[in-house]
Design an enzyme around this catalytic site. Structure first.
Site, mmCIF file in Angstrom:
data_model
loop_
_atom_site.group_PDB
_atom_site.id
_atom_site.type_symbol
_atom_site.label_atom_id
_atom_site.label_comp_id
_atom_site.label_asym_id
_atom_site.label_seq_id
_atom_site.Cartn_x
_atom_site.Cartn_y
_atom_site.Cartn_z
ATOM 1 N N GLY A 62 0.649 -1.188 0.050
ATOM 2 C CA GLY A 62 -0.071 0.276 0.139
ATOM 3 C C GLY A 62 1.297 1.165 0.006
ATOM 4 O O GLY A 62 1.974 1.427 0.696
ATOM 5 N N ARG B 129 1.648 -6.267 -4.533
ATOM 6 C CA ARG B 129 1.081 -6.628 -3.810
ATOM 7 C C ARG B 129 2.349 -8.194 -4.127
ATOM 8 O O ARG B 129 1.452 -9.104 -3.165
ATOM 9 C CB ARG B 129 -0.236 -7.162 -3.348
ATOM 10 N N ASP C 221 5.724 -5.125 6.466
ATOM 11 C CA ASP C 221 6.571 -6.916 7.539
ATOM 12 C C ASP C 221 6.789 -7.559 5.915
ATOM 13 O O ASP C 221 7.267 -8.086 6.031
ATOM 14 C CB ASP C 221 5.722 -7.053 8.795
ATOM 15 N N ASP C 222 5.671 -7.734 5.824
ATOM 16 C CA ASP C 222 5.353 -8.815 4.395
ATOM 17 C C ASP C 222 6.363 -8.592 3.811
ATOM 18 O O ASP C 222 7.825 -9.940 3.226
ATOM 19 C CB ASP C 222 3.593 -9.408 4.061
ATOM 20 N N LYS D 165 8.139 1.378 5.297
ATOM 21 C CA LYS D 165 6.491 1.472 5.156
ATOM 22 C C LYS D 165 5.926 0.972 5.559
ATOM 23 O O LYS D 165 5.478 -0.166 5.484
ATOM 24 C CB LYS D 165 7.213 1.201 3.472
ATOM 25 N N THR D 166 4.649 1.294 6.069
ATOM 26 C CA THR D 166 3.551 1.437 5.751
ATOM 27 C C THR D 166 2.577 2.649 6.652
ATOM 28 O O THR D 166 3.234 2.834 8.050
ATOM 29 C CB THR D 166 3.213 -0.113 6.658
ATOM 30 N N ASP E 151 0.405 2.082 8.550
ATOM 31 C CA ASP E 151 -0.773 1.035 9.656
ATOM 32 C C ASP E 151 0.312 0.973 11.193
ATOM 33 O O ASP E 151 -0.357 1.158 12.338
ATOM 34 C CB ASP E 151 -1.055 -0.043 9.346
ATOM 35 N N TYR F 290 -25.698 15.324 14.527
ATOM 36 C CA TYR F 290 -25.229 13.571 14.335
ATOM 37 C C TYR F 290 -24.216 12.424 15.392
ATOM 38 O O TYR F 290 -23.107 13.704 16.045
ATOM 39 C CB TYR F 290 -24.941 13.888 12.869
ATOM 40 N N MET G 288 -8.595 3.365 8.649
ATOM 41 C CA MET G 288 -7.164 2.119 7.981
ATOM 42 C C MET G 288 -6.649 1.384 9.098
ATOM 43 O O MET G 288 -6.388 2.327 9.985
ATOM 44 C CB MET G 288 -6.942 2.735 6.901
ATOM 45 N N GLY G 289 -5.203 1.125 8.463
ATOM 46 C CA GLY G 289 -4.226 0.710 9.590
ATOM 47 C C GLY G 289 -4.213 -0.891 10.155
ATOM 48 O O GLY G 289 -3.867 -1.378 10.362
ATOM 49 N N ARG G 290 -5.511 -1.856 9.005
ATOM 50 C CA ARG G 290 -4.789 -3.402 8.831
ATOM 51 C C ARG G 290 -5.352 -3.570 10.297
ATOM 52 O O ARG G 290 -6.039 -2.942 11.489
ATOM 53 C CB ARG G 290 -3.990 -3.914 8.368
ATOM 54 N N GLU H 276 -9.552 -0.044 11.772
ATOM 55 C CA GLU H 276 -10.599 -1.034 10.350
ATOM 56 C C GLU H 276 -10.431 -2.439 10.737
ATOM 57 O O GLU H 276 -11.445 -3.697 10.167
ATOM 58 C CB GLU H 276 -10.106 -0.729 8.853
ATOM 59 N N ARG I 156 -3.012 8.082 2.546
ATOM 60 C CA ARG I 156 -1.865 7.350 1.854
ATOM 61 C C ARG I 156 -1.285 8.614 1.021
ATOM 62 O O ARG I 156 -0.380 7.522 1.001
ATOM 63 C CB ARG I 156 -2.767 6.167 1.495
HETATM 64 P P1 FBP Z 1 0.360 -2.091 3.685
HETATM 65 O O1 FBP Z 1 0.194 -2.977 4.618
HETATM 66 O O2 FBP Z 1 0.985 -2.923 2.525
HETATM 67 O O3 FBP Z 1 1.618 -0.451 4.361
HETATM 68 O O4 FBP Z 1 -0.952 -1.433 3.217
HETATM 69 C C1 FBP Z 1 -1.633 -0.840 4.083
HETATM 70 C C2 FBP Z 1 -2.856 -0.322 4.083
HETATM 71 O O5 FBP Z 1 -3.348 1.295 3.511
HETATM 72 C C3 FBP Z 1 -3.927 -0.640 5.210
HETATM 73 O O6 FBP Z 1 -4.437 0.559 6.203
HETATM 74 C C4 FBP Z 1 -5.304 -1.065 4.410
HETATM 75 O O7 FBP Z 1 -5.694 -2.039 5.023
HETATM 76 C C5 FBP Z 1 -5.068 -1.911 2.787
HETATM 77 O O8 FBP Z 1 -3.671 -1.386 2.773
HETATM 78 C C6 FBP Z 1 -6.034 -1.683 1.781
HETATM 79 O O9 FBP Z 1 -4.837 -2.393 0.801
HETATM 80 P P2 FBP Z 1 -5.631 -2.042 -0.766
HETATM 81 O O10 FBP Z 1 -4.756 -0.633 -1.138
HETATM 82 O O11 FBP Z 1 -5.188 -3.193 -1.160
HETATM 83 O O12 FBP Z 1 -6.499 -2.017 -0.856
#
Ligand code: FBP
Length: 553
Positions: free
Chosen positions: A81, A145, A175-176, A202-203, A205, A243, A250-252, A311, A427
């Protein structure tokens, strides 16, 4: 055609990233003691006989000019990402290489790791690099990816590198991807093909961090963008007073982004997945927690507020985790499922295959959410949590519960909810000064590691809460961050992911303040947009997470 640019884009093109003193002149590499992997040392050592146990490296200023090196070519890959600052890692690499020898060349592999395997590349010249300095995005060469894991992929990489005379490959990833970088480095050493591999952290997250890596790049900018948006929403909520905003971030798996945004903006509620897991909370427990705040504020005449949702939340609810695991096993290379036409047929098939408890849970979910849980996994086997609209699920469940309370006469407020998801908005933002500076230094550091013949290392810049001049640059063996984990049913060596530490200072600060933030004395902070020019206390601050982790404040 020349690209049209905004005044800020033009000004950022001329920004000179701040650098550690140790990197601004001649550099010598000092080696520390041998290292060990963070866990499972025997297994990791066996799997990485050539890259295990290497020392941590620190870059020190040197009075001596380096010995002249023959010209070399380097390849760079952006993986996974997007994260703000990637272009600056590449500009740092480029400038570092040209400084060592103007004949050095930098090749960018196009579209992520597949560019290396398929031999798709572009030479990155000064004109190209200058267009991308201090810009967001990964569009200079694109990202992807593709998982580098098969021997044939590594061997194709050797052929492509040989053709281009490439001495080293730099992989900019999470990490991956950095796990893959390490596997590649080990393989290339075994093959004695002379190709070095260096990783860069990088990330957005924020989950690639450990004893040596203080933060991954992109986290700072992304959190500042989301916090600005949350602050704007809070000001709107506090103005209109009608409201409840449910905001998924985001953040996996890890909740670092949600936690950092909470520290920056002080919302009424912020859920932390790691806490949900530690307390073994059910979906209903989470709903009750939110409802309690809504009812309390309604009792004070306040029918508005903000709720932050990481997320990955859904994966941390124990029963959901079991359901997701069953779905992972069920969907892995399942041609029967893939061949079914239409959502209803797929839903019936899934129901027939799940265990009774998971089936009941699956049936109880709104159909849209249940369908989202069965979408394709990413190449690393992860559920694509960015596609699962947990905020809508919570709005529905909270709404139902409040209706019950209203019928029982214990809730007299009005509940009108809006949903948001912030992820892609942050991002590719123009990197903050922090990320622009940090990334440029990561790139320069990678060049020194390459020049010194290192492989299997991650480029490292630390001491990040201090002014950039005092940052410490070096390299950390990637094997040092590894442990064994189950992936797709098999134990694999991987970089240990950093989830939110419930004993860590950022979470403890949050936990000790959240009651104040929830109550009737609305204590929102409105952070405003990232500032690139102006006083250092406005423009150069690292994240609250980093400050709390490193300095306890
Ligand atoms: P990375 O782990 O590759 O840095 O990606 C981060 C991220 O933005 C996550 O927060 C999110 O869940 C995912 O990528 C979304 O993936 P995509 O860009 O494939 O929709």
């Amino acid at each position: 055609m020349t690209m049209q640019k905004s005044p800020l884009q033009i000004a950022r093109g001329n920004y000179q990233p701040k650098m550690p003193v140790a990197l601004s002149g001649n550099v010598r590499l000092a080696e520390g003691a041998a290292t060990h992997s963070v866990a499972d040392q025997e297994e990791i050592k066996k799997l990485f006989p050539n890259t295990y146990g290497l020392p941590v490296i620190t870059m020190e200023p040197s009075a001596e000019a380096p010995a002249a090196l023959p010209a070399m070519n380097v390849g760079v890959i952006l993986s996974g990402g997007q994260a703000p600052g990637g272009h600056n890692v590449i500009s740092g690499l480029f400038d570092g290489l040209k400084h060592l020898n103007p004949e050095n060349k930098l090749y960018g592999f196009l579209g992520g790791p597949s560019g290396l395997i398929e031999g798709k590349y572009q030479e990155l010249t000064k004109d190209i690099i200058d267009e991308y300095r201090n810009t967001g995005g990964f569009d200079i060469i694109g990202s992807g990816r593709t998982k580098l894991e098969e021997t044939w992929q590594f061997d194709n990489g050797i052929e492509v590198c040989k053709k281009l005379g490439i001495k080293a490959v730099v992989i900019i990833g999470g990490d991956d991807s950095n796990t893959n970088a390490c596997v590649l480095a080990e393989y290339y050493l075994q093959k004695k093909c002379g190709i070095q591999v260096i990783g860069c952290p990088k990330t957005i997250d924020g989950d690639l961090k450990n004893e040596m890596i203080e933060t991954s790049f992109g986290f700072d900018t992304a959190c500042k963008v989301y916090s600005e948006l949350i602050g704007n929403i809070q000001r709107d909520a506090n103005s209109a007073k009608k409201y409840w905003h449910f905001i998924r971030l985001m953040g996996r798996s890890a909740s670092h982004i949600a936690l950092e945004c909470a520290l920056q903006s002080q919302p009424n509620v912020c859920l932390i997945s790691e806490e949900v897991e530690a307390k073994n909370m059910t979906l209903n427990d989470i709903v009750e927690q939110i409802v309690e705040v809504i009812v309390d504020r309604a009792n004070h005449g306040l029918n508005f507020g903000t709720i932050l949702i990481p997320e990955g939340l859904i994966e941390f609810i124990p029963a959901m985790r079991i359901l997701i695991q069953e779905l992972n096993d069920l969907l892995a290379q399942n041609e029967e499922f893939a061949s079914l036409e239409g959502d209803d047929a797929k839903r019936e098939y899934v129901k027939s295959m799940l265990s009774p408890a998971s089936c009941e849970l699956y049936r109880s979910l709104p159909k849209g959410i249940a369908r989202q849980l069965t979408l394709d996994r990413d190449p690393h086997g992860n559920v694509m949590v960015s596609q699962i609209e947990t905020e809508k699920l919570l709005i529905e469940m909270v709404g139902k519960r409040l209706a019950q309370l209203k019928a029982a006469g214990t809730y007299k407020g009005k509940f009108s909810a809006l949903n948001h998801f912030f992820g892609y908005e942050g991002r590719c933002a123009i990197p903050s000064n922090f990320d622009a500076d940090y990334c440029y230094s990561i790139g320069i550091t990678a060049t020194h590691l390459i020049a010194a013949g290192k492989t299997g290392y991650m480029s490292l810049v630390r001491n990040l809460t201090k002014p950039a001049a005092e940052w410490i640059a070096g390299g950390v063996p990637i094997t040092m961050m590894m442990n064994m984990e189950k992936r797709n049913g098999k134990m694999k060596p991987v970089i240990q992911k950093a989830l939110v530490d419930l004993n860590g200072a950022p979470y403890r600060y949050f936990a000790s303040h959240r009651a104040e933030w929830a109550d009737a004395n609305t204590s929102y902070i409105y952070p405003g947009p990232i500032q690139y020019y102006g006083p250092t206390e406005v423009c150069d601050q690292p994240t609250h997470t980093l400050k709390l982790e490193q300095e306890g404040k």
